[in-house]
Design a protein around this motif. Structure first.
Motif, mmCIF file in Angstrom:
data_model
loop_
_atom_site.group_PDB
_atom_site.id
_atom_site.type_symbol
_atom_site.label_atom_id
_atom_site.label_comp_id
_atom_site.label_asym_id
_atom_site.label_seq_id
_atom_site.Cartn_x
_atom_site.Cartn_y
_atom_site.Cartn_z
ATOM 1 N N UNK A 50 0.951 -1.268 0.070
ATOM 2 C CA UNK A 50 0.024 -0.040 -0.031
ATOM 3 C C UNK A 50 0.973 1.273 -0.008
ATOM 4 N N UNK A 51 2.070 1.292 0.942
ATOM 5 C CA UNK A 51 2.840 2.467 0.944
ATOM 6 C C UNK A 51 4.174 2.086 0.158
ATOM 7 N N UNK A 52 4.487 2.179 -0.822
ATOM 8 C CA UNK A 52 5.733 1.754 -1.623
ATOM 9 C C UNK A 52 6.928 2.642 -0.927
ATOM 10 N N UNK A 53 6.628 3.912 -0.766
ATOM 11 C CA UNK A 53 7.638 4.859 -0.013
ATOM 12 C C UNK A 53 8.202 4.589 1.143
ATOM 13 N N UNK A 54 7.455 3.817 2.071
ATOM 14 C CA UNK A 54 7.705 3.384 3.431
ATOM 15 C C UNK A 54 8.822 2.224 3.445
ATOM 16 N N UNK A 55 9.077 1.652 2.689
ATOM 17 C CA UNK A 55 9.879 0.426 2.622
ATOM 18 C C UNK A 55 11.435 0.491 2.860
ATOM 19 N N UNK A 56 11.956 -0.137 3.672
ATOM 20 C CA UNK A 56 13.162 -0.278 3.949
ATOM 21 C C UNK A 56 13.957 -1.281 3.046
ATOM 22 N N UNK A 57 15.255 -1.488 3.065
ATOM 23 C CA UNK A 57 16.006 -2.386 1.965
ATOM 24 C C UNK A 57 15.450 -3.628 2.200
ATOM 25 N N UNK A 58 15.470 -4.068 3.589
ATOM 26 C CA UNK A 58 15.211 -5.523 3.832
ATOM 27 C C UNK A 58 13.681 -5.870 3.144
ATOM 28 N N UNK A 59 12.792 -4.946 3.400
ATOM 29 C CA UNK A 59 11.321 -5.053 2.645
ATOM 30 C C UNK A 59 11.590 -5.084 1.251
ATOM 31 N N UNK A 60 12.128 -4.366 0.636
ATOM 32 C CA UNK A 60 12.494 -4.001 -0.779
ATOM 33 C C UNK A 60 12.858 -5.541 -1.353
ATOM 34 N N UNK A 61 13.906 -6.020 -0.721
ATOM 35 C CA UNK A 61 14.450 -7.380 -0.960
ATOM 36 C C UNK A 61 13.652 -8.499 -0.911
ATOM 37 N N UNK A 62 12.700 -8.519 0.145
ATOM 38 C CA UNK A 62 11.716 -9.455 0.159
ATOM 39 C C UNK A 62 10.562 -9.477 -0.835
ATOM 40 N N UNK A 63 10.296 -8.202 -1.069
ATOM 41 C CA UNK A 63 9.126 -8.193 -2.125
ATOM 42 C C UNK A 63 10.005 -8.493 -3.747
ATOM 43 N N UNK A 64 11.072 -8.068 -3.841
ATOM 44 C CA UNK A 64 11.629 -8.491 -4.983
ATOM 45 C C UNK A 64 11.808 -9.957 -5.033
ATOM 46 N N UNK A 65 12.040 -10.724 -3.991
ATOM 47 C CA UNK A 65 12.187 -12.360 -3.963
ATOM 48 C C UNK A 65 10.857 -12.748 -4.197
ATOM 49 N N UNK A 66 9.809 -12.176 -3.552
ATOM 50 C CA UNK A 66 8.540 -12.655 -3.607
ATOM 51 C C UNK A 66 7.497 -12.292 -4.843
ATOM 52 N N UNK A 67 7.880 -11.253 -5.411
ATOM 53 C CA UNK A 67 7.131 -10.901 -6.909
ATOM 54 C C UNK A 67 8.031 -11.281 -8.076
ATOM 55 N N UNK A 68 9.537 -11.250 -7.751
ATOM 56 C CA UNK A 68 10.300 -11.338 -8.547
ATOM 57 C C UNK A 68 10.623 -10.082 -9.515
ATOM 58 N N UNK A 69 10.242 -8.826 -8.836
ATOM 59 C CA UNK A 69 10.523 -7.492 -9.476
ATOM 60 C C UNK A 69 10.269 -6.698 -8.411
#
Length: 105
Positions: A50-69
């Motif tokens: 819901x809030x892409x701006x509030x993600x830290x690097x760990x969350x970004x890496x998590x979603x990158x692995x989960x979604x593939x991008x």
């Protein structure tokens, strides 16, 4: 009804022909497919986060692995469209957005 449908289809093809300009039809289809895919992936990311701006690097890496991008907020489809509406040059942003998507593929 049939005549009305024909008129709509004819107008849509005319618009598509005008938009594609000097591109051959098969080249134009590739660009349209890329934009549809980009829009879909961008909206899918926004739906999941819901809030892409509030993600830290760990969350970004998590979603990158989960979604593939992952797509940074400034390169989300809706934000690039708003930039274009405001008269900004967006080709560099589109290039960055597509590169971010391709990093995960």
């Amino acid at each position: 009804m049939l005549n009305s449908q024909f008129n709509i289809e004819h107008k849509m093809w005319s618009l598509a022909d005008n938009m594609r300009g000097f591109f051959r039809l098969n080249e134009f289809q590739n660009y349209i497919f890329a934009f549809i895919t980009y829009k879909y992936l961008s909206e899918k990311l926004e739906y999941r986060i819901k809030d892409v701006d509030s993600l830290d690097d760990d969350a970004i890496n998590f979603y990158r692995k989960q979604l593939g991008y992952y797509i940074e907020s400034e390169f989300l489809f809706k934000n690039v469209v708003n930039d274009a509406k405001n008269g900004e040059f967006i080709l560099d942003k589109l290039d960055s957005a597509l590169n971010q998507i391709m990093e995960g593929v």
